[in-house]
Motif scaffolding. Structure first.
Motif, PDB file in Angstrom:
ATOM      1  N   LYS A 121     -11.045 -38.335  31.004  1.00 28.76           N
ATOM      2  CA  LYS A 121     -10.847 -37.161  30.153  1.00 28.76           C
ATOM      3  C   LYS A 121     -10.903 -37.500  28.669  1.00 28.76           C
ATOM      4  O   LYS A 121     -10.587 -36.678  27.830  1.00 28.76           O
ATOM      5  CB  LYS A 121      -9.483 -36.521  30.461  1.00 28.76           C
ATOM      6  N   THR A 122     -11.295 -38.733  28.367  1.00 28.38           N
ATOM      7  CA  THR A 122     -11.216 -39.153  26.972  1.00 28.38           C
ATOM      8  C   THR A 122     -12.139 -38.356  26.076  1.00 28.38           C
ATOM      9  O   THR A 122     -11.910 -38.279  24.879  1.00 28.38           O
ATOM     10  CB  THR A 122     -11.560 -40.634  26.820  1.00 28.38           C
ATOM     11  N   PHE A 123     -13.163 -37.796  26.650  1.00 28.67           N
ATOM     12  CA  PHE A 123     -14.075 -37.044  25.805  1.00 28.67           C
ATOM     13  C   PHE A 123     -13.343 -35.866  25.178  1.00 28.67           C
ATOM     14  O   PHE A 123     -13.442 -35.614  23.969  1.00 28.67           O
ATOM     15  CB  PHE A 123     -15.277 -36.559  26.618  1.00 28.67           C
ATOM     16  N   ALA A 124     -12.599 -35.167  25.983  1.00 32.64           N
ATOM     17  CA  ALA A 124     -11.792 -34.066  25.467  1.00 32.64           C
ATOM     18  C   ALA A 124     -10.730 -34.576  24.502  1.00 32.64           C
ATOM     19  O   ALA A 124     -10.556 -34.055  23.406  1.00 32.64           O
ATOM     20  CB  ALA A 124     -11.135 -33.327  26.622  1.00 32.64           C
ATOM     21  N   LEU A 125     -10.053 -35.631  24.916  1.00 33.91           N
ATOM     22  CA  LEU A 125      -9.003 -36.191  24.078  1.00 33.91           C
ATOM     23  C   LEU A 125      -9.553 -36.630  22.735  1.00 33.91           C
ATOM     24  O   LEU A 125      -8.893 -36.529  21.707  1.00 33.91           O
ATOM     25  CB  LEU A 125      -8.374 -37.397  24.779  1.00 33.91           C
ATOM     26  N   TYR A 126     -10.781 -37.126  22.771  1.00 34.86           N
ATOM     27  CA  TYR A 126     -11.381 -37.675  21.573  1.00 34.86           C
ATOM     28  C   TYR A 126     -11.417 -36.651  20.447  1.00 34.86           C
ATOM     29  O   TYR A 126     -10.907 -36.869  19.357  1.00 34.86           O
ATOM     30  CB  TYR A 126     -12.791 -38.144  21.916  1.00 34.86           C
ATOM     31  N   GLN A 127     -11.951 -35.486  20.768  1.00 35.09           N
ATOM     32  CA  GLN A 127     -12.056 -34.451  19.741  1.00 35.09           C
ATOM     33  C   GLN A 127     -10.691 -34.108  19.167  1.00 35.09           C
ATOM     34  O   GLN A 127     -10.540 -33.791  18.001  1.00 35.09           O
ATOM     35  CB  GLN A 127     -12.673 -33.202  20.361  1.00 35.09           C
ATOM     36  N   GLN A 128      -9.712 -34.211  20.048  1.00 32.37           N
ATOM     37  CA  GLN A 128      -8.377 -33.765  19.686  1.00 32.37           C
ATOM     38  C   GLN A 128      -7.578 -34.856  18.978  1.00 32.37           C
ATOM     39  O   GLN A 128      -6.672 -34.572  18.210  1.00 32.37           O
ATOM     40  CB  GLN A 128      -7.689 -33.353  20.988  1.00 32.37           C
ATOM     41  N   ASN A 129      -7.922 -36.114  19.242  1.00 33.83           N
ATOM     42  CA  ASN A 129      -7.033 -37.190  18.830  1.00 33.83           C
ATOM     43  C   ASN A 129      -7.634 -38.253  17.917  1.00 33.83           C
ATOM     44  O   ASN A 129      -6.964 -39.223  17.604  1.00 33.83           O
ATOM     45  CB  ASN A 129      -6.491 -37.900  20.068  1.00 33.83           C
ATOM     46  N   LEU A 130      -8.856 -38.104  17.562  1.00 39.09           N
ATOM     47  CA  LEU A 130      -9.470 -39.161  16.776  1.00 39.09           C
ATOM     48  C   LEU A 130      -8.610 -39.496  15.551  1.00 39.09           C
ATOM     49  O   LEU A 130      -8.167 -38.612  14.831  1.00 39.09           O
ATOM     50  CB  LEU A 130     -10.859 -38.727  16.328  1.00 39.09           C
ATOM     51  N   ASN A 131      -8.434 -40.783  15.375  1.00 40.09           N
ATOM     52  CA  ASN A 131      -7.489 -41.243  14.363  1.00 40.09           C
ATOM     53  C   ASN A 131      -7.747 -40.715  12.960  1.00 40.09           C
ATOM     54  O   ASN A 131      -6.819 -40.352  12.250  1.00 40.09           O
ATOM     55  CB  ASN A 131      -7.507 -42.771  14.310  1.00 40.09           C
ATOM     56  N   ASN A 132      -9.001 -40.703  12.578  1.00 37.96           N
ATOM     57  CA  ASN A 132      -9.284 -40.362  11.188  1.00 37.96           C
ATOM     58  C   ASN A 132      -9.667 -38.895  11.007  1.00 37.96           C
ATOM     59  O   ASN A 132     -10.204 -38.507   9.978  1.00 37.96           O
ATOM     60  CB  ASN A 132     -10.397 -41.261  10.655  1.00 37.96           C
ATOM     61  N   ASP A 133      -9.383 -38.108  12.004  1.00 38.68           N
ATOM     62  CA  ASP A 133      -9.591 -36.682  11.851  1.00 38.68           C
ATOM     63  C   ASP A 133      -8.513 -36.130  10.908  1.00 38.68           C
ATOM     64  O   ASP A 133      -7.328 -36.173  11.199  1.00 38.68           O
ATOM     65  CB  ASP A 133      -9.480 -36.010  13.226  1.00 38.68           C
ATOM     66  N   PRO A 134      -8.918 -35.597   9.769  1.00 33.66           N
ATOM     67  CA  PRO A 134      -7.923 -35.157   8.776  1.00 33.66           C
ATOM     68  C   PRO A 134      -7.170 -33.912   9.221  1.00 33.66           C
ATOM     69  O   PRO A 134      -6.105 -33.615   8.694  1.00 33.66           O
ATOM     70  CB  PRO A 134      -8.764 -34.867   7.535  1.00 33.66           C
ATOM     71  N   THR A 135      -7.707 -33.214  10.194  1.00 31.48           N
ATOM     72  CA  THR A 135      -7.015 -32.003  10.632  1.00 31.48           C
ATOM     73  C   THR A 135      -5.885 -32.298  11.616  1.00 31.48           C
ATOM     74  O   THR A 135      -5.137 -31.413  11.991  1.00 31.48           O
ATOM     75  CB  THR A 135      -8.008 -31.042  11.320  1.00 31.48           C
ATOM     76  N   LEU A 136      -5.783 -33.545  12.020  1.00 35.65           N
ATOM     77  CA  LEU A 136      -4.723 -33.932  12.948  1.00 35.65           C
ATOM     78  C   LEU A 136      -3.363 -33.785  12.279  1.00 35.65           C
ATOM     79  O   LEU A 136      -3.176 -34.211  11.148  1.00 35.65           O
ATOM     80  CB  LEU A 136      -4.904 -35.392  13.367  1.00 35.65           C
ATOM     81  N   PRO A 137      -2.412 -33.170  12.991  1.00 38.31           N
ATOM     82  CA  PRO A 137      -1.046 -33.110  12.468  1.00 38.31           C
ATOM     83  C   PRO A 137      -0.555 -34.508  12.133  1.00 38.31           C
ATOM     84  O   PRO A 137      -0.817 -35.459  12.878  1.00 38.31           O
ATOM     85  CB  PRO A 137      -0.254 -32.520  13.642  1.00 38.31           C
ATOM     86  N   LYS A 138       0.171 -34.616  11.047  1.00 41.00           N
ATOM     87  CA  LYS A 138       0.604 -35.921  10.561  1.00 41.00           C
ATOM     88  C   LYS A 138       1.393 -36.693  11.612  1.00 41.00           C
ATOM     89  O   LYS A 138       1.143 -37.868  11.849  1.00 41.00           O
ATOM     90  CB  LYS A 138       1.456 -35.731   9.300  1.00 41.00           C
ATOM     91  N   LYS A 139       2.312 -36.018  12.269  1.00 38.03           N
ATOM     92  CA  LYS A 139       3.166 -36.724  13.233  1.00 38.03           C
ATOM     93  C   LYS A 139       2.348 -37.266  14.398  1.00 38.03           C
ATOM     94  O   LYS A 139       2.649 -38.328  14.933  1.00 38.03           O
ATOM     95  CB  LYS A 139       4.250 -35.776  13.756  1.00 38.03           C
ATOM     96  N   GLN A 140       1.350 -36.510  14.789  1.00 34.23           N
ATOM     97  CA  GLN A 140       0.506 -36.976  15.883  1.00 34.23           C
ATOM     98  C   GLN A 140      -0.231 -38.249  15.484  1.00 34.23           C
ATOM     99  O   GLN A 140      -0.349 -39.190  16.280  1.00 34.23           O
ATOM    100  CB  GLN A 140      -0.495 -35.876  16.247  1.00 34.23           C
TER     101      GLN A 140
END
Lengths: 216, 216
Positions: B5-24
């Motif tokens: 399922k990493t493909f889905a997770l990838y979009q959601q969790n990529l480290n350098n995605d600036p839209t990621l919530p800070k805590k995540q």
DNA sequence: TATGAGTGAGTGAGTAGTTCCTCACTAAAC
DNA sequence: GTTTAGTGAGGAACTACTCACTCACTCATA
């Protein structure tokens, strides 16, 4: 993780020592099997006891802690390497002077591939632990450095003087040799039972290294 | 271990995605650090929460299970490899026809050494898990097989037809190449911060492989 | 502008289960 | 009869994971 005490443990715990109490051997064999299959951390002492057909208390009668059990499992390996490390004083293994590059590489590769083959489960556990355990890693490193400086370097230098091997730093030559052998190790771990025997694999690896390390 | 399922997770969790919530992001970074230092099994979710400066409940608000967190940590790696695996349809990377052995080996070695260098912590975690986790190991194997058959094999075959590379089974050539790169990986894990940069190491490795794989 | 209903990220005490290890005990061997 | 080998229930400390709850925030309504 008291691997520094493996020398003492060795005499006491070697797998094929016939004087070892049967239950102790059972525990060691069960541990080896489980550690290799599931990893040290994922194997509980209850698992080990059950697999060895023994009560959990017996495990702790024989081995003070779970870590000591790990050390005992690894001891056949560490003691072998230790023996080689000390071999600088032996005359049979010490810094043979080879007359051809082929003879040298043949010797090294054949020995190491057989070693990997004979100790696969133990090596697997050792590697798995070494990744996260600095102490174990350091012991591997110093064992290798001892072999390198006490045995390997002499042979390579002699070959270099005769212009029979490439004139690179000895560390590099060592690195490439070990890497090639490591490739076989990885193959064995990844595809157990469907991999070439050391006897079949050796000539190919030797051929490759002989070319890569030939003088220029 | 739902790496599938990493493909889905990838979009959601990529480290350098600036839209990621800070805590995540904090949780992911703390996990990466701790998993690489102590290993997955030896890192508790309480450890992660503390290192990330977050309550343990928050970890589970963001990641369903500890395994999902591992997948998310590994996702930058798996997604990269996935991208390459699919590259059989790309024209830029697909089966370049090289005119010299040097160009081919240079390309491969330079790329892979840089990759190892850039993803050291993640690779370390992946390797540590792969040793005992058949599912992860199989995913690595099939990714490598995809690269081998989709890209590597074409280039090597072409070189072999021009007699620019040794006439061995492609699998063997691949094995020796990967082994040499693996040697650099092991050096990096074992002696972090005191190892050659990929730029310094590459020419030596290239030189060695070029000799070892030269036509006979 | 002031109110207050609604939202959801964040919390941390709590739970059920597992871990390593101990120890009072029994059975067997000398 | 004394010493040793073996037992397994039990305990303290941990584990991954849950859930009732808080509270800063938004935004439609008065």
């Amino acid at each position: 993780m008291a691997i520094s005490k493996t020398f003492a443990l060795y005499q006491q715990n070697l797998n094929n020592d016939p004087t070892l109490p049967k239950k102790q051997k059972d525990i060691l064999q069960a541990s080896l099997k489980l550690f290799a299959a599931k990893g040290f951390h994922d194997t509980s002492t209850a698992d080990i006891a059950q697999a060895a057909g023994v009560a959990e208390g017996t495990v702790y009668k024989r081995f003070k802690t779970k870590d000591a059990l790990l050390s005992a499992v690894l001891s056949p390996l560490t003691s072998t390497v230790l023996a080689e490390t000390v071999a600088e004083f032996s005359e049979t293994t010490l810094a043979k002077e080879y007359t051809t590059l082929h003879a040298f590489i043949s010797d090294v590769v054949t020995n190491r591939l057989a070693f990997v083959n004979d100790n696969l489960a133990t090596i697997k556990i050792l590697v798995g632990e070494a990744i996260y355990n600095t102490s174990i890693r350091n012991q591997i490193v110093s064992a290798m450095q001892a072999v390198l400086t006490n045995q390997y370097a002499h042979s390579v230098k002699a070959l270099q003087q005769k212009n029979l091997i490439v004139d690179w730093p000895i560390k590099l030559i060592f690195q490439y040799t070990i890497s090639s052998i490591g490739g076989y190790l990885v193959k064995q771990i990844t595809f157990p039972k469907q991999v070439n025997s050391p006897d079949e694999e050796a000539p190919q690896v030797i051929h490759f290294l002989e070319k890569g390390l030939a003088p220029e």
